[in-house]
Design an enzyme around this catalytic site. Structure first.
Site, PDB file in Angstrom:
ATOM      1  N   GLU A 178      39.307  49.300  42.970  1.00  0.00           N
ATOM      2  CA  GLU A 178      38.510  48.189  43.487  1.00  0.00           C
ATOM      3  C   GLU A 178      37.170  48.730  43.972  1.00  0.00           C
ATOM      4  O   GLU A 178      37.112  49.671  44.756  1.00  0.00           O
ATOM      5  CB  GLU A 178      39.267  47.501  44.635  1.00  0.00           C
ATOM      6  N   ASN A 221      43.921  46.355  49.728  1.00  0.00           N
ATOM      7  CA  ASN A 221      44.585  45.203  49.107  1.00  0.00           C
ATOM      8  C   ASN A 221      45.841  45.794  48.475  1.00  0.00           C
ATOM      9  O   ASN A 221      45.843  46.220  47.332  1.00  0.00           O
ATOM     10  CB  ASN A 221      43.691  44.537  48.069  1.00  0.00           C
ATOM     11  N   LYS A 298      45.293  46.264  56.010  1.00  0.00           N
ATOM     12  CA  LYS A 298      44.408  45.093  55.947  1.00  0.00           C
ATOM     13  C   LYS A 298      45.322  43.885  56.041  1.00  0.00           C
ATOM     14  O   LYS A 298      46.157  43.673  55.163  1.00  0.00           O
ATOM     15  CB  LYS A 298      43.643  45.092  54.627  1.00  0.00           C
ATOM     16  N   GLU A 302      41.147  38.011  53.471  1.00  0.00           N
ATOM     17  CA  GLU A 302      40.988  37.817  52.031  1.00  0.00           C
ATOM     18  C   GLU A 302      42.337  37.691  51.316  1.00  0.00           C
ATOM     19  O   GLU A 302      42.585  38.332  50.301  1.00  0.00           O
ATOM     20  CB  GLU A 302      40.162  38.958  51.429  1.00  0.00           C
ATOM     21  N   ARG A 346      30.384  33.780  60.099  1.00  0.00           N
ATOM     22  CA  ARG A 346      31.258  34.897  59.719  1.00  0.00           C
ATOM     23  C   ARG A 346      30.980  36.140  60.577  1.00  0.00           C
ATOM     24  O   ARG A 346      31.882  36.922  60.847  1.00  0.00           O
ATOM     25  CB  ARG A 346      31.059  35.219  58.228  1.00  0.00           C
ATOM     26  N   LYS A 370      34.338  48.100  60.156  1.00  0.00           N
ATOM     27  CA  LYS A 370      33.198  48.400  59.278  1.00  0.00           C
ATOM     28  C   LYS A 370      31.938  48.542  60.122  1.00  0.00           C
ATOM     29  O   LYS A 370      31.817  47.909  61.168  1.00  0.00           O
ATOM     30  CB  LYS A 370      33.002  47.280  58.258  1.00  0.00           C
ATOM     31  N   ASP A 375      29.616  42.932  55.815  1.00  0.00           N
ATOM     32  CA  ASP A 375      30.351  43.635  54.775  1.00  0.00           C
ATOM     33  C   ASP A 375      29.501  44.666  54.025  1.00  0.00           C
ATOM     34  O   ASP A 375      29.114  44.423  52.887  1.00  0.00           O
ATOM     35  CB  ASP A 375      30.912  42.611  53.770  1.00  0.00           C
ATOM     36  N   GLU A 397      34.445  52.634  59.761  1.00  0.00           N
ATOM     37  CA  GLU A 397      34.636  52.573  58.309  1.00  0.00           C
ATOM     38  C   GLU A 397      33.280  52.415  57.635  1.00  0.00           C
ATOM     39  O   GLU A 397      32.616  51.388  57.772  1.00  0.00           O
ATOM     40  CB  GLU A 397      35.557  51.405  57.927  1.00  0.00           C
ATOM     41  N   GLU A 403      29.146  49.456  46.484  1.00  0.00           N
ATOM     42  CA  GLU A 403      29.379  48.058  46.105  1.00  0.00           C
ATOM     43  C   GLU A 403      28.116  47.201  46.203  1.00  0.00           C
ATOM     44  O   GLU A 403      27.822  46.418  45.299  1.00  0.00           O
ATOM     45  CB  GLU A 403      30.480  47.473  46.999  1.00  0.00           C
ATOM     46  N   TRP A 553      31.103  32.676  51.220  1.00  0.00           N
ATOM     47  CA  TRP A 553      31.072  33.554  50.046  1.00  0.00           C
ATOM     48  C   TRP A 553      29.775  33.347  49.258  1.00  0.00           C
ATOM     49  O   TRP A 553      29.516  34.032  48.283  1.00  0.00           O
ATOM     50  CB  TRP A 553      32.285  33.277  49.133  1.00  0.00           C
TER      51      TRP A 553
HETATM   52  O1  GCW Z   1      33.563  44.549  50.597  1.00  0.00           O
HETATM   53  C1  GCW Z   1      34.641  43.687  50.381  1.00  0.00           C
HETATM   54  C2  GCW Z   1      34.998  43.901  48.953  1.00  0.00           C
HETATM   55  C3  GCW Z   1      36.465  43.780  48.656  1.00  0.00           C
HETATM   56  C4  GCW Z   1      37.218  44.625  49.674  1.00  0.00           C
HETATM   57  C5  GCW Z   1      36.938  44.068  51.052  1.00  0.00           C
HETATM   58  C6  GCW Z   1      37.622  44.868  52.143  1.00  0.00           C
HETATM   59  C7  GCW Z   1      39.217  45.897  49.381  1.00  0.00           C
HETATM   60  O2  GCW Z   1      34.247  43.031  48.165  1.00  0.00           O
HETATM   61  O3  GCW Z   1      36.678  44.225  47.356  1.00  0.00           O
HETATM   62  O4  GCW Z   1      38.600  44.655  49.418  1.00  0.00           O
HETATM   63  O5  GCW Z   1      35.566  44.116  51.307  1.00  0.00           O
HETATM   64  O6  GCW Z   1      36.946  45.712  52.723  1.00  0.00           O
HETATM   65  O7  GCW Z   1      38.775  44.662  52.420  1.00  0.00           O
END
Ligand code: GCW
Length: 710
Positions: A178, A221, A298, A302, A346, A370, A375, A397, A403, A553
């Protein structure tokens, strides 16, 4: 005839393997500077490493390889001293020579993983309390040699600032990764445990060389199958291999595993049978892997299952797992990346769910946060959780895999971005309460502390896809060891080890690396714009995106462009997300005229004609930033093109081609974003700039269907 043959034999080995980047920063090429070489040789005569464990064998092999390569003459590493020995390494109790050069206080300071390097004329001494510490010391010494630093007059006493220095692989059991842009997963689950890929060893070496001491093998995931017996045996094979390198393995735990593989009817963390199931599962794991690190989870994010499915809290879920691993000294890293739709912003979600749980987690739980509230965007303010949860160790994190940073094609050195966050003051305990101090535990006195990087490693021959992406993997280890290292220092040592010590090369490439992140921010998301990437795969611009089910989103949710202006009002007149920060931080951001412009659109809806510090209107400033971004990446491309004479044609050409894509992409980003935002500002792109050569419609019709990592 004979002579001809000889030449062929000499040339062939050099030709047989083109430079492919596989060797990372562990190349040990012969030192080209003869003065340095002869000085070094005096310090490494008849090298000896005491001890007989697997770790010691690894140290000897590495040293033999390194010294032979660096000097161009074969070296054998001894296990006992001879008269000529000028290089002596081992744990401090293994020889009087070693124990005599260190003080008790130094040994206490270095703890279990630190090391001491001291040199005397014609003598190099490396010691530690453990063999892993000796190994880290040896790698440090080799780094000095590879980067042509002085190795006399050394008196280094070094210990890692962070206890958990982890890679997080988002690798699936079917080998897709991923958000992976470097091929498939390096874990060949199908062939494990019987087939051991040579790469596992090189992976371990590379991590050990930069101090990484843990790896989460599987995607957050998560797939519960990893917790079944056949897969645990595969995990054991990796754990056994990594152990002598000081690396522990961790797994992601799917919260619903008791149902999916345990045939229970519930995964409710308060349920006795569920608890018992996890306890037994954990026991089974530790029987196979006695030093198993623990779980990363996690949950309720999501679509992942979690304790909230049973009206329990994140703390209930984390604590159940924590109780199961506690008897074995395991830990739980519980992620705070949550954003269910209960909030009007968010940004605020993680704080709203986690702050009330502060103090409710068991001792062996870290909450993994994070760096920013949304994100992994090109630039985010720090997550307000840092500094807000004084009774819970927070693990950082970062995302190494790019990405939102141009993925596999853009050259971006991430350390300046990481350091920007680490150096920010949370003011949680007055001035100087930086994010770094929250994370390393020094602010709230936590011995359990750590930092994780979402891995950018795959089975591409050069590991990370983009040759420069290796630098981000490298940096994670170096920053975990010492987050005080500067971006320039880390870039400098990586370039020298990976490419060349040539001064002009090092200086040019360092400049490129240090500018690269700001350059990307400028052509993608300047002035605090965020999350305007293409839906789903996130490659390329889509600021107009508004078709996905969840508002948060969609890019339009994040930039809120309208006829008045652009940006997300998070002050008290908007969602007041700012209130989640300490009052000092609020004060830095809440005034539209004083807010640092790098973060402006994160916190304010700014009128198009708002006057910026430069004197330009917001619209003109936005244009200026986007055009600057493109100009900078073009300049970087030109600088790189002059580097061909310093390095191998393969890596030179690889980077040059990718820079070609990056320049094209930057123009795409600039034109698409400005043309779209112009439909709101109704203002012209200033005359001095070349006009976009395509229409907005053209950009809106670009479809990238199969971007990797998605
Ligand atoms: O950044 C987003 C990503 C997902 C990721 C999620 C997360 C692993 O688009 O792909 O899933 O964060 O950090 O859990």
């Amino acid at each position: 005839m004979r002579k001809g043959l000889l030449i062929i034999f000499i040339i062939l080995p050099a030709l047989s393997r083109a430079e492919d980047g596989y060797d990372l920063w562990l190349r040990y090429n012969k030192i080209s500077n003869t003065a340095i070489l002869s000085q070094y040789k005096k310090q490494i005569n008849s090298p000896v490493v005491f001890g007989s464990t697997q770790t010691v064998a690894i140290i000897r092999t590495e040293l033999g390889r390194a010294f032979s390569g660096l000097t161009g003459t074969p070296f054998r590493i001894l296990s006992s001293i001879d008269k000529a020995s000028s290089f002596i390494a081992g744990i401090s109790t293994s020889s009087a020579i070693l124990s005599s050069i260190v003080t008790k206080d130094e040994l206490i300071r270095i703890g279990k993983e630190g090391f001491i390097i001291k040199t005397r004329p014609g003598k190099t001494i490396i010691t530690a309390n453990t063999e892993i510490g000796v190994m880290y010391g040896v790698f440090h010494f080799l780094r000095l040699m590879q980067t042509y630093q002085p190795i006399t007059g050394l008196s280094i006493v070094s210990a890692p600032k962070l206890k958990l220095r982890l890679l997080n692989h988002w690798d699936n059991l079917n080998r897709t990764v991923e958000r992976g842009y470097a091929g498939f997963s390096i874990w060949d689950w199908h062939k494990l445990p019987d087939f051991i890929d040579k790469r596992y060893v090189d992976y371990a070496r590379a991590n050990a060389s930069i101090g990484i001491n843990g790896t989460v093998l599987t995607n957050v995931n998560a797939n519960a199958v990893i917790l079944t017996k056949p897969y645990l045996e595969k995990v054991k094979a990796l754990a056994d291999l990594f152990r002598p390198y000081g690396i522990k393995v961790y797994l992601t735990a799917r919260f619903s595993a008791p149902i999916e593989i345990g045939k229970l009817r519930t995964a409710d963390p308060i349920n006795d049978t569920v608890q018992l199931w996890w306890q037994q599962k954990v026991k089974e794991i530790y029987e196979l892997i006695p030093d198993f690190g623990g779980f990363l989870v996690k949950a309720n994010s999501e679509g992942q299952p979690g304790p909230q499915d049973y009206n329990r809290t994140h703390a209930d879920g984390a604590n159940m797992l924590a109780d199961a691993v506690a008897p074995f000294n395991g830990i739980v890293m519980w992620r705070a990346f949550v954003y269910s739709q209960t909030s009007n912003d968010r940004f605020k979600q993680a704080y709203e769910e986690f702050k009330p749980l502060d103090g409710k987690f068991k001792k062996n739980v870290l909450v993994q946060v994070k760096n920013g509230p949304i994100d992994f965007q090109p630039r985010e303010p720090f997550s307000p959780l840092f500094g807000a949860m004084k009774q819970t160790p927070l693990m950082m994190e970062f995302q190494l895999t790019q990405e939102y940073l141009g993925q596999g094609t853009h050259l971006v050195f991430e350390v300046p971005m990481f350091k920007e966050v680490l150096n920010t003051d949370t003011y949680s305990k007055g001035k100087g309460s930086t994010v770094a101090k929250v994370v390393d535990g020094s602010l709230d006195n936590y011995s359990l502390n750590g930092m994780a990087g979402v891995s950018n490693i795959g089975n591409d021959i050069n590991w990370c896809g983009h040759p420069f992406a290796q630098a981000n993997w490298y940096s994670l280890g170096r920053l975990c060891w010492d987050h005080g290292l500067s971006s320039a220092q880390i870039a400098d040592e990586w370039i020298r080890q990976t490419f060349s010590n040539d001064k002009s090369f090092v200086e040019t490439v360092k400049k490129i690396m240090l500018q690269s992140h700001e350059t990307l921010v400028n052509y993608m998301t300047p002035l605090g714009l965020t999350h305007i990437m293409y839906n789903g795969h996130h490659y390329g611009p889509m600021p107009w995106g508004n078709t996905l089910n969840r508002p948060d989103w969609n890019p339009v949710y994040y930039h809120k462009a309208d006829s008045i202006g652009i940006g997300f009002d998070r002050t008290p007149t908007g969602t007041n997300a700012l209130a989640q920060y300490s009052s000092e931080v609020q004060r830095q951001y809440d005034d539209i005229d004083k807010c640092p412009e790098d973060y402006l659109l994160w916190f304010h809806h700014v009128p198009w004609k708002h006057k910026m510090k430069s004197g330009r209107t917001l619209w003109d400033e936005l244009c200026y930033k986007y055009y600057t971004g493109v100009d900078s990446i073009k300049a970087i491309q030109q600088q790189w093109n002059k580097m061909n004479k310093y390095i191998d044609p393969e890596r030179f050409g690889h980077v040059a081609q990718l820079l070609g894509i990056q320049v094209k992409d930057a123009i795409w980003w600039r034109n698409a974003c400005l043309l779209y935002f112009q439909t709101f500002s109704k203002m012209p792109i200033p005359a001095q700039y070349e006009k976009p050569d395509k229409t907005l419609e053209y950009y809106q019709n670009i479809r990238i269907l199969y971007a990797p990592g998605n």
